[in-house]
Scaffold this active site. Structure first.
Site, PDB file in Angstrom:
ATOM      1  N   GLU A 265      33.624  38.540  43.712  1.00  0.00           N
ATOM      2  CA  GLU A 265      32.450  39.374  43.964  1.00  0.00           C
ATOM      3  C   GLU A 265      31.583  39.209  42.738  1.00  0.00           C
ATOM      4  O   GLU A 265      31.980  39.611  41.644  1.00  0.00           O
ATOM      5  CB  GLU A 265      32.906  40.826  44.162  1.00  0.00           C
ATOM      6  CG  GLU A 265      32.003  41.622  45.079  1.00  0.00           C
ATOM      7  CD  GLU A 265      31.030  42.474  44.317  1.00  0.00           C
ATOM      8  OE1 GLU A 265      29.903  41.967  44.088  1.00  0.00           O
ATOM      9  OE2 GLU A 265      31.372  43.595  43.946  1.00  0.00           O
ATOM     10  N   CYS A 299      25.742  45.229  40.294  1.00  0.00           N
ATOM     11  CA  CYS A 299      25.388  43.968  40.941  1.00  0.00           C
ATOM     12  C   CYS A 299      24.585  44.238  42.203  1.00  0.00           C
ATOM     13  O   CYS A 299      23.877  43.370  42.689  1.00  0.00           O
ATOM     14  CB  CYS A 299      26.631  43.150  41.233  1.00  0.00           C
ATOM     15  SG  CYS A 299      27.755  43.980  42.316  1.00  0.00           S
TER      16      CYS A 299
HETATM   17  C1  UN1 Z   1      29.101  45.895  41.089  1.00  0.00           C
HETATM   18  O1  UN1 Z   1      28.119  46.427  40.593  1.00  0.00           O
HETATM   19  O2  UN1 Z   1      29.812  45.134  40.394  1.00  0.00           O
HETATM   20  O3  UN1 Z   1      27.241  49.529  46.176  1.00  0.00           O
HETATM   21  C2  UN1 Z   1      29.525  46.075  42.484  1.00  0.00           C
HETATM   22  C3  UN1 Z   1      27.331  49.645  44.946  1.00  0.00           C
HETATM   23  C4  UN1 Z   1      28.615  49.277  44.270  1.00  0.00           C
HETATM   24  C5  UN1 Z   1      28.409  47.987  43.542  1.00  0.00           C
HETATM   25  C6  UN1 Z   1      29.636  47.467  42.936  1.00  0.00           C
HETATM   26  N1  UN1 Z   1      29.682  49.173  45.218  1.00  0.00           N
HETATM   27  O4  UN1 Z   1      26.412  50.042  44.261  1.00  0.00           O
END
Ligand code: UN1
Length: 510
Positions: A265, A299
């Site tokens: 991810e 992210c």
């Molecule tokens: C990350 O920032 O590494 O939906 C992923 C969201 C979180 C993001 C996680 N689940 O903002």
């Protein structure tokens, strides 16, 4: 209301210091000591951390490989119950975990609360999912035949987690790997290992056999290279940069032993498209939240706002007003909206980008930065970008880029978004259903959000994860997540064979 009972416990925890070290087999291993500083108060020591050494990896891999058969044979229901006990313990230790999110990772108290809740949700969700999906499945077939599908752990899994969700993603990965029957080498982010250590201690308290999990804090490059080239490694679950995911992939490709899976991810270059039918107030509320929550260090965060020119003046006016209202400050204060960046390096990198755009005269709006702060703070800022083109680099922090487009240029906008190669989140604000459906058809993203904010995916409700440069899938917090953590075995039995198995057993018993 959630705060009242927490307040006092939290105050006590915020004054503490922690110690963490590599951990395996119920024992702390030797390491080299590092001071852990607070990202928003540079004078303050949060604790000390012992870093593991790459030379320790082979013995740890031996131990995890040896523990695998027994753990893999443990009934799914027992492994699931362990995660449920962990969820209860996380809730019972909420004040301490919240304090660590705040002191070590610089998260605001609201972000910390959300983080602990997400960690709890991951544990309960994967437990329920394992009970439902990882049981032996009977498949249809002709009479006289029995066909069964079994799910088993793959072996030793490495879980490599990011500092921006030091508890939720750290535990989400581990919970999935463990409940699927794997033994786990956990490598937390360098910047957030104290909270990882506490999470592992709670896992042991919940009843995890100590030989099933190793915690190795330390330098990602040297430790990662050691275990990603180890013959006993069966898989990696990684959240972090696209660049690092590629590096891991190359190491896994070259290593001896089983072909290892990579679940990654990674980054995003997330956009929001706003057409002229959108409600400006709603747009700005959602854009500000998506771009600046967690100081933009998600992210999923919004980076590029594409706004149709007819509505742009109103949206930009409201945006400047909303950004002027945001409060940057120490994250232990409840009034703070935006805390610090994680470290000095992250701040310097982002400031170079900000200074360049300011130098080009692109500034639209900026949140005031209070004086007297002593940490890695960067004030939220918005810039105008000319022309519809792909903005390729991800800038990890509170920076929003705004692009205007004309009626009739919608497809060009989506093409530019797709051309980044990333495909994580995309926001759409429009009251025209045809527009929404068109974007849905054309955009290559993992999570599309319509007329709402585009961060904060809820476990079990909005399975989260991207495509292309943003990740491999399957989506975390979704119904298919566990399936890449297991190997499948199909047993086909001829039940019509002379006398059948039952008769043979009966013979054997004679
Ligand atoms: C990350 O920032 O590494 O939906 C992923 C969201 C979180 C993001 C996680 N689940 O903002």
């Amino acid at each position: 209301s959630e705060w009242q009972p927490l307040q006092q416990a939290l105050q006590a925890q915020l004054g503490r210091q922690w110690q963490a070290a590599p951990l395996f087999g119920g024992q702390r291993l030797a390491g080299s000591g590092q001071a852990v500083h607070c990202p928003w108060d540079r004078q303050r020591l949060v604790g000390t951390l012992q870093w593991a050494d790459a030379a320790q990896v082979p013995a740890v891999m031996d131990g995890l490989a040896a523990a695998f058969p027994r753990w893999s044979a443990t009934p799914v229901a027992e492994r699931a119950a362990l995660l449920e006990r962990l969820a209860d313990l996380l809730e019972a230790h909420r004040a301490e975990l919240l304090a660590l999110c705040c002191l070590e990772a610089g998260k605001t108290l609201q972000d910390g609360l959300d983080e602990v809740r997400e960690a709890v949700d991951f544990c309960r969700y994967y437990a329920a999912l394992a009970r439902e999906r990882l049981l032996r499945g009977e498949l249809p077939g002709p009479t006289g035949e029995r066909n069964e599908l079994f799910y088993e752990g793959r072996g030793v899994f490495a879980c490599i987690s990011p500092w921006n969700f030091p508890l939720a993603i750290f535990l989400g990965q581990i919970a999935a790997a463990l409940v699927a029957g794997n033994t786990v080498l956990a490598k937390p982010a360098e910047q957030a290992s104290l909270i990882a250590m506490r999470a592992v201690e709670l896992l042991l308290e919940a009843g995890l056999p100590p030989a099933v999990l190793a915690l190795l804090p330390g330098d990602g490059a040297t430790l990662g290279t050691a275990f990603c080239s180890d013959a006993r490694l069966a898989g990696v679950c990684f959240t972090g940069s696209t660049e690092t995911a590629r590096l891991i992939n190359r190491q896994l490709a070259d290593k001896p032993g089983p072909l290892a899976v990579l679940i990654a991810e990674t980054g995003g270059q997330n956009a929001m498209i706003v057409d002229s039918t959108a409600l400006p107030e709603q747009v700005v509320k959602d854009a500000v939240q998506s771009a600046f929550t967690s100081a933009g260090q998600r992210c999923s965060a919004l980076r590029v706002l594409y706004v149709q020119e007819d509505i742009a003046p109103r949206v930009l006016e409201l945006l400047a007003g909303a950004m002027a209202e945001l409060r940057v400050g120490p994250p232990d204060r409840r009034a703070t909206d935006v805390g610090p960046l994680i470290d000095g390096e992250a701040r310097a990198t982002l400031l170079a980008h900000i200074d360049r755009l300011k130098g080009e005269g692109r500034l639209i709006a900026e949140t005031p930065l209070p004086s007297g702060l002593d940490g890695h703070f960067v004030a939220p800022v918005a810039f105008a970008i000319e022309g519809i083109h792909a903005l390729e680099r991800e800038h990890f922090g509170p920076v929003l880029h705004v692009v205007r487009y004309a009626a009739g240029e919608l497809e060009q906008v989506v093409a530019a978004i797709n051309a980044t190669g990333y495909g994580l989140t995309l926001g759409v604000h429009s009251r025209n259903d045809d527009t929404v459906r068109r974007i849905e058809r054309l955009a290559r993203v993992g999570n599309l959000y319509v007329n709402r904010n585009q961060i904060g995916a809820v476990v079990g409700v909005q399975p989260f994860g991207g495509l292309g440069l943003s990740g491999t899938g399957p989506k975390a917090g979704g119904p298919n997540y566990l399936l890449r953590f297991v190997s499948e075995r199909c047993t086909a039995t001829n039940t019509a064979a002379v006398g059948g198995n039952a008769a043979l057993l009966a013979l054997g018993n004679d």
